[in-house]
Design a protein around this motif. Structure first.
Motif, PDB file in Angstrom:
ATOM      1  N   ALA A 111       0.821  -1.216   0.000  1.00  0.00           N
ATOM      2  CA  ALA A 111       0.000   0.000   0.000  1.00  0.00           C
ATOM      3  C   ALA A 111       0.855   1.267   0.000  1.00  0.00           C
ATOM      4  O   ALA A 111       0.474   2.285  -0.595  1.00  0.00           O
ATOM      5  CB  ALA A 111      -0.936  -0.005   1.208  1.00  0.00           C
ATOM      6  N   THR A 112       2.016   1.189   0.656  1.00  0.00           N
ATOM      7  CA  THR A 112       2.908   2.354   0.719  1.00  0.00           C
ATOM      8  C   THR A 112       3.634   2.570  -0.605  1.00  0.00           C
ATOM      9  O   THR A 112       3.711   3.703  -1.104  1.00  0.00           O
ATOM     10  CB  THR A 112       3.948   2.169   1.843  1.00  0.00           C
ATOM     11  N   MET A 154       2.907   1.227  -3.704  1.00  0.00           N
ATOM     12  CA  MET A 154       2.004   1.432  -4.842  1.00  0.00           C
ATOM     13  C   MET A 154       0.839   2.336  -4.437  1.00  0.00           C
ATOM     14  O   MET A 154      -0.339   1.990  -4.575  1.00  0.00           O
ATOM     15  CB  MET A 154       1.485   0.086  -5.346  1.00  0.00           C
ATOM     16  N   ASN A 155       1.162   3.523  -3.932  1.00  0.00           N
ATOM     17  CA  ASN A 155       0.101   4.474  -3.574  1.00  0.00           C
ATOM     18  C   ASN A 155      -0.456   5.134  -4.830  1.00  0.00           C
ATOM     19  O   ASN A 155       0.094   4.983  -5.926  1.00  0.00           O
ATOM     20  CB  ASN A 155       0.626   5.515  -2.577  1.00  0.00           C
ATOM     21  N   SER A 156      -1.534   5.854  -4.687  1.00  0.00           N
ATOM     22  CA  SER A 156      -2.248   6.415  -5.842  1.00  0.00           C
ATOM     23  C   SER A 156      -1.383   7.374  -6.659  1.00  0.00           C
ATOM     24  O   SER A 156      -1.466   7.402  -7.891  1.00  0.00           O
ATOM     25  CB  SER A 156      -3.518   7.135  -5.377  1.00  0.00           C
ATOM     26  N   ARG A 157      -0.531   8.142  -5.991  1.00  0.00           N
ATOM     27  CA  ARG A 157       0.337   9.084  -6.709  1.00  0.00           C
ATOM     28  C   ARG A 157       1.364   8.351  -7.570  1.00  0.00           C
ATOM     29  O   ARG A 157       1.583   8.722  -8.734  1.00  0.00           O
ATOM     30  CB  ARG A 157       1.044   9.993  -5.697  1.00  0.00           C
ATOM     31  N   VAL A 158       1.976   7.327  -6.986  1.00  0.00           N
ATOM     32  CA  VAL A 158       2.954   6.526  -7.747  1.00  0.00           C
ATOM     33  C   VAL A 158       2.288   5.854  -8.941  1.00  0.00           C
ATOM     34  O   VAL A 158       2.840   5.846 -10.050  1.00  0.00           O
ATOM     35  CB  VAL A 158       3.613   5.472  -6.821  1.00  0.00           C
ATOM     36  N   CYS A 159       1.118   5.298  -8.727  1.00  0.00           N
ATOM     37  CA  CYS A 159       0.397   4.612  -9.812  1.00  0.00           C
ATOM     38  C   CYS A 159       0.080   5.574 -10.954  1.00  0.00           C
ATOM     39  O   CYS A 159       0.230   5.232 -12.133  1.00  0.00           O
ATOM     40  CB  CYS A 159      -0.896   3.990  -9.285  1.00  0.00           C
TER      41      CYS A 159
END
Length: 312
Positions: A131-132, A134-139
């Motif tokens: 979860a850390t 592959m957070n939404s910003r990284v994705c």
């Protein structure tokens, strides 16, 4: 040097001149295109409306479904129109646009498949940090990088291709504006651009395939260390859909670049193109839904929700 008046209209020969075969091809492509759009849009809608499909894995799947829809839409509707009306002509601008978007979406798919394999690596090998990492910003940045990479690979040969002259022959032996048949009818020297196209295609395939192979090498090593057979089966099942799609995508690409004899090359490329542009995007939504319990359950819940609303 003779004066050259560039041609503004081209003729796409299609797959066959047999009227009966054209009817059969139209029916098959129409059905496959309808299923492709329906299946991929269903996945996109499910990932938007279902809260438990908000993870990185489904974010990438949503973007992959979006790319698949665009990829097949670039070529198939135009060919269906040609089969229906008998109009095989296409303007120069439409041809260049089709060529550009075909390679842009196709190239972005390869990079996105590599990203999806990395996502599976993090999920299985580093589950506590998934979860850390592959957070939404990284994705979002990773998906943006796929589009940027697609543009970087597509723009150089396209810019060179815009300077080519087409003076003598305007018949393209394909059902869409592909690079190889277009280069064959050019009256300019195409050696350099041909080498560039092949080099960029091979480089894209090798780089993305290496990422996939490396990710799955670590995944397999990690899964083997799992104590129970049930854990191993569960881990393999989360990767199986992606492995099947990767095999289909790279398999069709290898068939195109591992040439047949010169006599059969055009026919083989046409057949493989139909499979990669029409059949593969149609199968991918079914592969992901039929082998994924969460997506199947989300689809059932959505149908129930729609039926309750319609009854009211």
């Amino acid at each position: 040097m003779k004066n050259c008046t560039s041609l503004s209209t081209y003729i796409l020969l299609g797959l066959t001149d047999d009227p009966r075969m054209q009817v059969l091809i139209f029916m098959l492509l129409f059905v496959s295109y309808t299923l492709t759009v329906t299946g991929n849009l269903t996945i996109i809608i499910l990932t938007f409306v279902e809260s438990h499909l908000k993870t990185a894995m489904y974010f990438f799947l949503k973007n992959f479904s979006f790319l698949e829809t665009l990829y097949t839409t670039v070529c198939i509707p135009r060919f269906l129109y040609s089969l229906t009306t008998g109009d095989k002509t296409i303007s120069y601008n439409a041809c260049v646009s089709q060529l550009f978007f075909f390679f842009l979406f196709g190239t972005a798919q390869f990079f996105l498949l590599a990203i999806m394999s990395y996502d599976r690596y993090v999920a299985i090998c580093k589950p506590l940090h998934y979860a850390t990492i592959m957070n939404s910003r990284v994705c979002a940045w990773l998906v943006l990088c796929c589009w940027i990479a697609g543009c970087l690979v597509t723009f150089p040969p396209l810019c060179l291709g815009l300077n080519l002259e087409f003076c003598d022959y305007n018949v393209i032996d394909h059902f869409f504006c592909d690079a190889s048949p277009m280069l064959k009818i050019s009256s300019s020297d195409t050696w350099f651009i041909e080498q560039m196209v092949v080099a960029l295609a091979v480089l894209t395939d090798i780089v993305t395939l290496l990422c996939v192979v490396m990710s799955y090498t670590y995944i397999i090593k990690t899964i083997i260390k799992f104590p129970s057979a049930q854990q191993k089966m569960k881990a393999f099942s989360t990767c199986s859909s992606h492995v099947i799609v990767v095999s289909m995508t790279y398999g069709s690409c290898i068939f195109i670049y591992v040439k047949a004899s010169a006599k059969d090359e055009v026919t083989v490329n046409k057949c493989v193109s139909v499979l990669s542009i029409s059949v593969a995007p149609m199968l991918n939504p079914f592969i992901y839904t039929l082998r994924n319990k969460q997506v199947k359950q989300a689809f059932i819940d959505l149908i129930k929700r729609i039926s309750l609303i319609s009854k009211k």
